[in-house]
Each structure stands twice: as C-alpha cells, then as structure tokens.
Motif scaffolding. Structure first.
Motif, short mmCIF file in Angstrom:
data_model
loop_
_atom_site.label_atom_id
_atom_site.label_comp_id
_atom_site.label_asym_id
_atom_site.label_seq_id
_atom_site.Cartn_x
_atom_site.Cartn_y
_atom_site.Cartn_z
N LYS A 75 0.84 -1.21 0.00
CA LYS A 75 0.00 0.00 0.00
C LYS A 75 0.87 1.25 0.00
CE LYS A 75 -3.65 2.31 2.69
NZ LYS A 75 -2.88 3.51 3.04
N VAL A 76 1.90 1.26 0.83
CA VAL A 76 2.77 2.43 0.92
C VAL A 76 3.56 2.61 -0.36
CG1 VAL A 76 4.67 3.51 2.20
CG2 VAL A 76 2.92 2.22 3.44
N THR A 77 4.01 1.51 -0.96
CA THR A 77 4.75 1.60 -2.22
C THR A 77 3.89 2.22 -3.32
OG1 THR A 77 6.12 -0.32 -1.66
CG2 THR A 77 6.00 0.30 -3.98
N LYS A 78 2.62 1.84 -3.38
CA LYS A 78 1.71 2.44 -4.37
C LYS A 78 1.58 3.94 -4.13
CE LYS A 78 -1.07 -1.68 -5.31
NZ LYS A 78 -2.40 -2.34 -5.18
N GLU A 79 1.57 4.33 -2.87
CA GLU A 79 1.48 5.76 -2.54
C GLU A 79 2.74 6.49 -2.99
OE1 GLU A 79 0.72 5.87 1.63
OE2 GLU A 79 -1.34 5.14 1.44
N TRP A 80 3.89 5.85 -2.85
CA TRP A 80 5.14 6.45 -3.29
C TRP A 80 5.17 6.60 -4.82
CZ3 TRP A 80 8.63 9.35 -1.18
CH2 TRP A 80 8.88 9.28 0.18
N VAL A 81 4.72 5.59 -5.53
CA VAL A 81 4.68 5.67 -7.00
C VAL A 81 3.80 6.84 -7.42
CG1 VAL A 81 3.85 4.52 -9.09
CG2 VAL A 81 5.19 3.23 -7.40
N ALA A 82 2.64 6.96 -6.77
CA ALA A 82 1.74 8.08 -7.09
C ALA A 82 2.38 9.41 -6.74
CB ALA A 82 0.42 7.90 -6.32
N TYR A 83 3.09 9.46 -5.62
CA TYR A 83 3.74 10.70 -5.21
C TYR A 83 4.76 11.16 -6.24
CZ TYR A 83 6.91 13.91 -2.98
OH TYR A 83 7.71 15.00 -2.74
N PHE A 84 5.63 10.26 -6.66
CA PHE A 84 6.65 10.63 -7.64
C PHE A 84 6.01 11.09 -8.94
CE2 PHE A 84 9.62 7.97 -5.05
CZ PHE A 84 10.57 8.96 -4.82
#
Length: 301
Positions: A75-84
């Motif tokens: 879940k957190v990794t998906k949030e990081w991808v979206a952030y970048f």
C-alpha cells in the motif's frame, strides 16, 4: 524517533575515496546517456535517495525504480509511486530477483529516451539503442537489477554494500544499452533519521555502525509502526516493552539467545532482529511514508 539526535552515532561523515571517484565517473559520463534510472529501496524511498542527484544529473530525463518492493508494504509503495508521478517523475515498483515490474521499467525507459533518439535520427544519425545509466546508493540492489535486465550475471553481486566499482557497458537487447556505474552515497548524513534507516537495511556496512544502538532504535520504530509484526514473528503477547533494550531481551529469550546463567546474548539477538528485517521475515515493512504535501520537494531528492 524523536530521540534520534541524542544517540551516540556520529553524523555519518563517511565518504570513502571510491565514493568520490564514483561521483566523478557519473558526472563525466552523463553526456553519453539519454535517461537516468534512480534506484531506491522501496522500504525507505526518501532515506535511500541521494540529495545530490538532482544537481548531478542536471536536466537528464529521470525515472525512479523502487526496488525490493517485495519487502515493502504494498500500500505504501503504491502511494510512493503516485507521489513521484505527481512530481512529474515516472516511477515503477520492481522486484529485481523475481523480475516483477521489469517489463514496465524497460518500456518506460524506452519511452523517456525516444525523444532524444528520434532527434538524433532526424539530424541524420543512424538509429541506435537508448542509452541508460542506473544510479543508486550502495545495497539497493543495483547489480541484481542489471543482471535481470541483461538476462545473465553481467554485474558482480554481493550482500555487502558498495561491491560494484568499475564502469562497464552492458547490452540489453536491441533497444537498450546500459552504462553501469558504482553506487554513490552522499558525503554527509545531515538527516540523522535517514542515516539510521539506511543502517537498518544494511546500506551502511555493519562494521561502521553501533549495532546495539541501531537495533534499539529499529525495535522502537517497529513497535510504533508495525507492533503486530514483532508479536507474530517472536511470539510476543500483550503490550510490548516501552524500552528497546527490554524488548530486545524479551526477543532474545523467545529465540533462545541465552548464555550461562540464563543471561541473554544481546549481540546474537541483535543479529537475529536485523537479519529478520533485511530478509523479509518480519513481513513487508515500509519505514518512509510519502509526504502528504510538498514537503519532499525536488531539491530534497
């Protein structure tokens, strides 16, 4: 982690000669490549980012690859991808050893390089493969990624950080050509929390850290963020001890790390805890959360 600044760790002013040499190699060879892939540890994307990178690459198209995604909280990794991506930086989660995300990484890299290669052709040059450089601090899995991209063990791998040293060109089929370079680490750890997280993951050689201190801070962090992972792995019941040394001793007893007189062998317990985290036996864990605003701006990358 508010007591981080009170620890005995020095400001990580570790900048060996080979690190400076690596930076020089990168700067001198950037003109040869079309795209830069920034390789980050998916568990700690902020802490494993090199704050000098934006300055070093100076306008080159950049793609972020979040490696070791199998060890990170999905879940957190998906949030990081979206952030970048919100920052205008293409990003993809990858698991180099298993090959997950590799096809997407390749296609995204080729798309980023296409304007440059098309421009060369329009000026009369022969069509050529896209030229790529992968940059990352030591121990984020650069050699494993290169080997997966190349389809064989082209780059020397090891568990210890900084093993990749010399420059080498690697053909990745007909559409990509990779310039490998040594991983680089910034010259001074001004962000103590980031330095601690790098130590947790093994990006800093264990011989260069106070393992007792690192393990204590790690356990404190896990008790705050993922207490159930500790309970499950070490069969702990009820509330966890608030003091890290008490928690380590409890884990040591559960794992049978005892010496004569029933005393806990804390060094053995420390090794077990850090090894369990680094190998994924504590489950998927993310220790850096993406900003909810613009706190991690371009100049902080």
């Amino acid at each position: 982690m508010e007591n981080t600044e009170k620890t005995q760790i020095k400001p990580f002013s570790w900048y060996p000669g080979h690190m400076k040499k690596a930076k020089d190699i990168i700067v001198n060879n950037l003109k040869l490549v079309d795209v830069v892939i920034e390789l980050l540890d998916a568990r700690i994307p902020y802490s494993s980012a090199n704050p000098m990178l934006q300055e070093i690459i100076a306008g080159k198209p950049r793609l972020v690859a979040l490696n070791k995604s199998d060890l990170a909280d999905t879940k957190v990794t998906k949030e990081w991808v979206a952030y970048f991506r919100q920052q205008g930086i293409p990003a993809v989660a990858v698991d180099a050893p298993q090959g997950r995300g590799i096809k997407q990484l390749v296609s995204m890299t080729e798309a980023l390089a296409k304007p440059m290669t098309d421009k060369l052709v329009s000026k009369g040059a022969k069509p050529r493969a896209a030229r790529v450089m992968i940059l990352g601090i030591p121990n984020v899995g650069k050699s494993s990624l290169i080997n997966r991209l190349a389809g064989s063990n082209k780059a020397k791998t090891a568990d210890k950080p900084g093993v990749t040293r010399a420059k080498q060109w690697i053909r990745l089929g007909g559409n990509l050509e990779l310039l490998d370079t040594p991983g680089i680490l910034w010259p001074k750890f001004e962000d103590m929390t980031a330095g601690l997280k790098l130590a947790f993951t093994g990006a800093i050689n264990d011989e260069a850290i106070d393992r007792e201190l690192i393990t204590g801070v790690f356990l404190q962090t896990m008790a705050e963020m993922y207490p159930d992972r500790l309970r499950e792995r070490y069969k702990l019941a009820g509330d966890l001890p608030s003091e890290p040394h008490e928690l380590l001793e409890l884990i040591g007893r559960k794992r049978g790390c005892l010496v004569k007189g029933g005393i806990v062998d804390t060094e053995k317990a420390q090794r077990i805890v850090l090894t369990d985290f680094r190998s994924g036996k504590l489950g998927t864990v993310s220790l850096d959360m993406p900003p909810q605003d613009d706190g991690m701006a371009e100049d902080e990358q």
